[in-house]
Design a protein around this motif. Structure first.
Motif, mmCIF file in Angstrom:
data_model
loop_
_atom_site.group_PDB
_atom_site.id
_atom_site.type_symbol
_atom_site.label_atom_id
_atom_site.label_comp_id
_atom_site.label_asym_id
_atom_site.label_seq_id
_atom_site.Cartn_x
_atom_site.Cartn_y
_atom_site.Cartn_z
ATOM 1 N N VAL A 1 0.849 -1.195 0.000
ATOM 2 C CA VAL A 1 0.000 0.000 0.000
ATOM 3 C C VAL A 1 0.889 1.252 0.000
ATOM 4 O O VAL A 1 1.854 1.336 0.761
ATOM 5 C CB VAL A 1 -0.942 0.006 1.232
ATOM 6 N N TRP A 2 0.545 2.186 -0.873
ATOM 7 C CA TRP A 2 1.248 3.473 -0.948
ATOM 8 C C TRP A 2 0.247 4.592 -0.716
ATOM 9 O O TRP A 2 -0.888 4.525 -1.190
ATOM 10 C CB TRP A 2 1.895 3.660 -2.325
ATOM 11 N N GLN A 3 0.691 5.615 -0.020
ATOM 12 C CA GLN A 3 -0.149 6.810 0.154
ATOM 13 C C GLN A 3 0.372 7.883 -0.796
ATOM 14 O O GLN A 3 1.567 8.177 -0.821
ATOM 15 C CB GLN A 3 -0.055 7.315 1.593
ATOM 16 N N THR A 4 -0.549 8.445 -1.566
ATOM 17 C CA THR A 4 -0.153 9.470 -2.538
ATOM 18 C C THR A 4 -1.101 10.668 -2.474
ATOM 19 O O THR A 4 -2.184 10.578 -1.894
ATOM 20 C CB THR A 4 -0.188 8.917 -3.979
ATOM 21 N N THR A 5 -0.660 11.761 -3.062
ATOM 22 C CA THR A 5 -1.524 12.946 -3.130
ATOM 23 C C THR A 5 -2.223 13.036 -4.490
ATOM 24 O O THR A 5 -3.019 13.924 -4.714
ATOM 25 C CB THR A 5 -0.701 14.229 -2.905
ATOM 26 N N ILE A 6 -1.843 12.146 -5.391
ATOM 27 C CA ILE A 6 -2.472 12.080 -6.715
ATOM 28 C C ILE A 6 -3.181 10.732 -6.826
ATOM 29 O O ILE A 6 -2.609 9.702 -6.434
ATOM 30 C CB ILE A 6 -1.423 12.251 -7.842
ATOM 31 N N ALA A 7 -4.374 10.739 -7.330
ATOM 32 C CA ALA A 7 -5.148 9.497 -7.447
ATOM 33 C C ALA A 7 -4.391 8.470 -8.295
ATOM 34 O O ALA A 7 -3.713 8.844 -9.265
ATOM 35 C CB ALA A 7 -6.497 9.801 -8.084
ATOM 36 N N PRO A 8 -4.479 7.182 -7.945
ATOM 37 C CA PRO A 8 -3.767 6.158 -8.722
ATOM 38 C C PRO A 8 -4.220 6.141 -10.185
ATOM 39 O O PRO A 8 -5.406 6.323 -10.460
ATOM 40 C CB PRO A 8 -4.172 4.852 -8.033
ATOM 41 N N VAL A 9 -3.252 5.964 -11.066
ATOM 42 C CA VAL A 9 -3.543 5.921 -12.511
ATOM 43 C C VAL A 9 -3.165 4.540 -13.024
ATOM 44 O O VAL A 9 -2.072 4.037 -12.719
ATOM 45 C CB VAL A 9 -2.745 7.017 -13.267
ATOM 46 N N GLN A 10 -4.051 3.962 -13.784
ATOM 47 C CA GLN A 10 -3.834 2.626 -14.337
ATOM 48 C C GLN A 10 -2.501 2.539 -15.085
ATOM 49 O O GLN A 10 -2.215 3.353 -15.961
ATOM 50 C CB GLN A 10 -4.999 2.289 -15.294
ATOM 51 N N GLY A 11 -1.661 1.582 -14.680
ATOM 52 C CA GLY A 11 -0.376 1.357 -15.358
ATOM 53 C C GLY A 11 0.764 2.252 -14.883
ATOM 54 O O GLY A 11 1.877 2.143 -15.387
ATOM 55 N N ASP A 12 0.472 3.151 -13.934
ATOM 56 C CA ASP A 12 1.519 4.078 -13.472
ATOM 57 C C ASP A 12 2.035 3.699 -12.081
ATOM 58 O O ASP A 12 1.346 3.036 -11.302
ATOM 59 C CB ASP A 12 0.984 5.505 -13.411
ATOM 60 N N ALA A 13 3.225 4.188 -11.780
ATOM 61 C CA ALA A 13 3.803 4.019 -10.441
ATOM 62 C C ALA A 13 3.146 5.034 -9.494
ATOM 63 O O ALA A 13 2.544 6.002 -9.970
ATOM 64 C CB ALA A 13 5.306 4.250 -10.513
ATOM 65 N N PRO A 14 3.264 4.835 -8.174
ATOM 66 C CA PRO A 14 2.702 5.824 -7.235
ATOM 67 C C PRO A 14 3.302 7.209 -7.509
ATOM 68 O O PRO A 14 4.517 7.338 -7.631
ATOM 69 C CB PRO A 14 3.139 5.309 -5.867
ATOM 70 N N ALA A 15 2.453 8.220 -7.621
ATOM 71 C CA ALA A 15 2.928 9.576 -7.936
ATOM 72 C C ALA A 15 2.279 10.583 -6.995
ATOM 73 O O ALA A 15 1.182 10.361 -6.500
ATOM 74 C CB ALA A 15 2.595 9.922 -9.381
ATOM 75 N N GLY A 16 2.970 11.691 -6.777
ATOM 76 C CA GLY A 16 2.451 12.742 -5.897
ATOM 77 C C GLY A 16 2.871 12.488 -4.465
ATOM 78 O O GLY A 16 2.079 12.002 -3.664
ATOM 79 N N SER A 17 4.125 12.810 -4.155
ATOM 80 C CA SER A 17 4.709 12.582 -2.819
ATOM 81 C C SER A 17 4.376 11.206 -2.281
ATOM 82 O O SER A 17 3.754 11.071 -1.222
ATOM 83 C CB SER A 17 4.227 13.646 -1.832
ATOM 84 N N PRO A 18 4.743 10.141 -2.997
ATOM 85 C CA PRO A 18 4.371 8.800 -2.537
ATOM 86 C C PRO A 18 5.047 8.405 -1.227
ATOM 87 O O PRO A 18 6.230 8.663 -1.035
ATOM 88 C CB PRO A 18 4.828 7.885 -3.679
ATOM 89 N N MET A 19 4.253 7.834 -0.339
ATOM 90 C CA MET A 19 4.765 7.355 0.952
ATOM 91 C C MET A 19 4.449 5.872 1.066
ATOM 92 O O MET A 19 3.291 5.477 0.915
ATOM 93 C CB MET A 19 4.084 8.088 2.103
#
Lengths: 102, 157
Positions: free
Chosen positions: A72-90
């Motif tokens: 599980v990753w916490q991000t500030t940008i909603a998850p996008v299909q096929g992408d890595a965690p983005a938006g200050s991923p924690m």
């Protein structure tokens, strides 16, 4: 320059620094920032803490193995299909065993 | 006959200009530290989580998460007080050096690179961050060199 002038100027610059910081962190400061907790599949089968080693896949699944399938990753940008965690991923842990099957 | 050799620094600034340059450098350093300290305090939970993921310092994360921004605020206060600005510059150069050593060691040995540096600085890559820190260390050392030279004396209250 007189000392009181220096201190006054210093305080002014200090206030500017805090104001500027508050401005760039505005969304998090007052809890308005939306945080997303989502499960991402591990590409290398380890519990790596590097966001680039993960991918978001709505249709993915895990086959039984001793490797790490997802975390599980916490991000500030909603998850996008096929992408890595983005938006200050924690990295939030929440790992699940298995092997990622796209 | 006794001869006295007076060695003069090749780099010379007038007293007034030197004083102003040192003061401006102090303001820049203070701005950087207050900017990052504020974001670390306001988003403390995130900063703490980031530190706790680092294996070497993870067990001290809670202490470090308060100590780092508190030290930055303390150094900032020292930088704006004319009597203590020099101590502030030493503190600034020392702290940024520690941060830089930490970043370099992370780049070399750590598997994960969590950056919780605060504000827009987090947008920098790790290599850019190292150069950014080195530039700040350089200007702090330059300010110390200027203030330690005999070319001028900072006015004391």
């Amino acid at each position: 320059m007189k000392n009181f002038k220096k201190i006054a100027l210093g305080l002014m610059v200090g206030a500017m620094a805090i104001g500027f910081s508050a401005f760039t962190n505005a969304k998090t400061s007052f809890g308005h920032k939306t945080l997303y907790n989502a499960s991402y599949y591990s590409l290398d089968g380890t519990a790596s803490h590097s966001a680039s080693d993960y991918v978001y896949d709505e249709n993915g699944s895990c086959t039984s193995s001793t490797k790490i399938c997802s975390a599980v990753w916490q991000t500030t940008i909603a998850p996008v299909q096929g992408d890595a965690p983005a938006g200050s991923p924690m990295f939030e842990n929440g790992t699940e065993p298995g092997t990622y099957k796209p | 006959m006794e001869t006295v050799k007076i060695s003069k620094s090749k780099f010379h600034l007038s007293d007034k200009l030197g004083e102003r340059v040192v003061f401006i450098i102090c303001l820049i350093c203070m701005f950087l530290f207050l900017y990052t300290a504020y974001s670390k305090f306001i988003d403390h939970q995130r900063f703490f989580k980031g530190l706790s993921t680092v294996s070497v310092i993870g067990s001290f994360a809670i202490y470090l998460s308060w100590l780092v921004p508190s030290s930055e605020v303390l150094v900032s206060v020292l930088l704006i007080i004319p009597r203590t600005y020099k101590l502030g510059l030493y503190g600034f150069a020392g702290l940024v050096s520690v941060f830089t050593i930490y970043i370099i060691s992370m780049v070399l040995w750590a598997k994960t690179l969590p950056c919780n540096c605060g504000g827009v600085i987090e947008k920098l890559t790790w290599v850019q961050h190292i150069w950014f820190n080195l530039a700040f260390i350089a200007i702090a050392v330059f300010a110390l060199y200027l203030s330690n030279s005999n070319n001028f004396k900072i006015q004391k209250s």
